[in-house]
Design a protein around this motif. Sequence first.
Motif, PDB file in Angstrom:
ATOM      1  N   THR A  97       0.814  -1.221   0.000  1.00 29.64           N
ATOM      2  CA  THR A  97       0.000   0.000   0.000  1.00 29.64           C
ATOM      3  C   THR A  97       0.847   1.271   0.000  1.00 29.64           C
ATOM      4  N   TRP A  98       2.181   1.140   0.123  1.00 31.43           N
ATOM      5  CA  TRP A  98       3.050   2.311   0.219  1.00 31.43           C
ATOM      6  C   TRP A  98       4.390   1.997  -0.425  1.00 31.43           C
ATOM      7  N   THR A  99       4.959   2.974  -1.117  1.00 30.35           N
ATOM      8  CA  THR A  99       6.307   2.827  -1.665  1.00 30.35           C
ATOM      9  C   THR A  99       7.127   4.059  -1.306  1.00 30.35           C
ATOM     10  N   THR A 100       8.416   3.843  -1.101  1.00 28.87           N
ATOM     11  CA  THR A 100       9.332   4.926  -0.767  1.00 28.87           C
ATOM     12  C   THR A 100      10.481   4.906  -1.760  1.00 28.87           C
ATOM     13  N   LEU A 101      10.814   6.064  -2.291  1.00 27.59           N
ATOM     14  CA  LEU A 101      11.954   6.240  -3.178  1.00 27.59           C
ATOM     15  C   LEU A 101      13.110   6.769  -2.348  1.00 27.59           C
ATOM     16  N   LEU A 102      14.225   6.054  -2.371  1.00 28.08           N
ATOM     17  CA  LEU A 102      15.411   6.440  -1.609  1.00 28.08           C
ATOM     18  C   LEU A 102      16.460   7.050  -2.528  1.00 28.08           C
ATOM     19  N   PHE A 103      17.156   8.031  -2.032  1.00 26.38           N
ATOM     20  CA  PHE A 103      18.335   8.578  -2.681  1.00 26.38           C
ATOM     21  C   PHE A 103      19.473   8.389  -1.690  1.00 26.38           C
ATOM     22  N   LEU A 104      20.395   7.501  -2.012  1.00 28.72           N
ATOM     23  CA  LEU A 104      21.495   7.154  -1.122  1.00 28.72           C
ATOM     24  C   LEU A 104      22.803   7.750  -1.634  1.00 28.72           C
ATOM     25  N   THR A 105      23.767   7.911  -0.743  1.00 30.29           N
ATOM     26  CA  THR A 105      25.080   8.377  -1.176  1.00 30.29           C
ATOM     27  C   THR A 105      25.658   7.378  -2.186  1.00 30.29           C
ATOM     28  N   GLU A 106      26.680   7.812  -2.892  1.00 33.47           N
ATOM     29  CA  GLU A 106      27.256   6.995  -3.975  1.00 33.47           C
ATOM     30  C   GLU A 106      27.653   5.601  -3.513  1.00 33.47           C
ATOM     31  N   ASP A 107      28.213   5.487  -2.318  1.00 36.50           N
ATOM     32  CA  ASP A 107      28.617   4.169  -1.814  1.00 36.50           C
ATOM     33  C   ASP A 107      27.480   3.440  -1.098  1.00 36.50           C
TER      34      ASP A 107
END
Length: 127
Positions: A97-107
Amino acid sequence: MYRKFQTGVDHGTACAGIAVGDDEASVMALATLRSGATYWVADRAQPAGQLAGVSKGRLQHMRMHGLEPLGLERAVQLVREHGRPVRTGLIDSADRTWTTLLFLTEDGSALAACAGWPLPLVRKPPL
């Protein structure tokens, strides 16, 4: 290419570092992970400016359809300010019912930003 992970197993990825954020989207992402979500992390990083541009377009498209994603406008700003390549990831709640988009550091060691929205994105027509 994305790698799929089930929570509850240490995969050496940044998802444990999600607690760094104290905004509503980060809190929701952490709660989703703790509830047995599945998550994916990209194998490689991409330029921050490119991902910020794509995400800004996604934000505009969602708003045109009456949807307001949690934290996406802020995530676009944070990714742009980060300025270095970022890896993306997705968290899908166990009940889908829910999705999250993550933006992580390069490593992949830390969370740069995140945003979330309810699923499905397709609104049901009125009866």
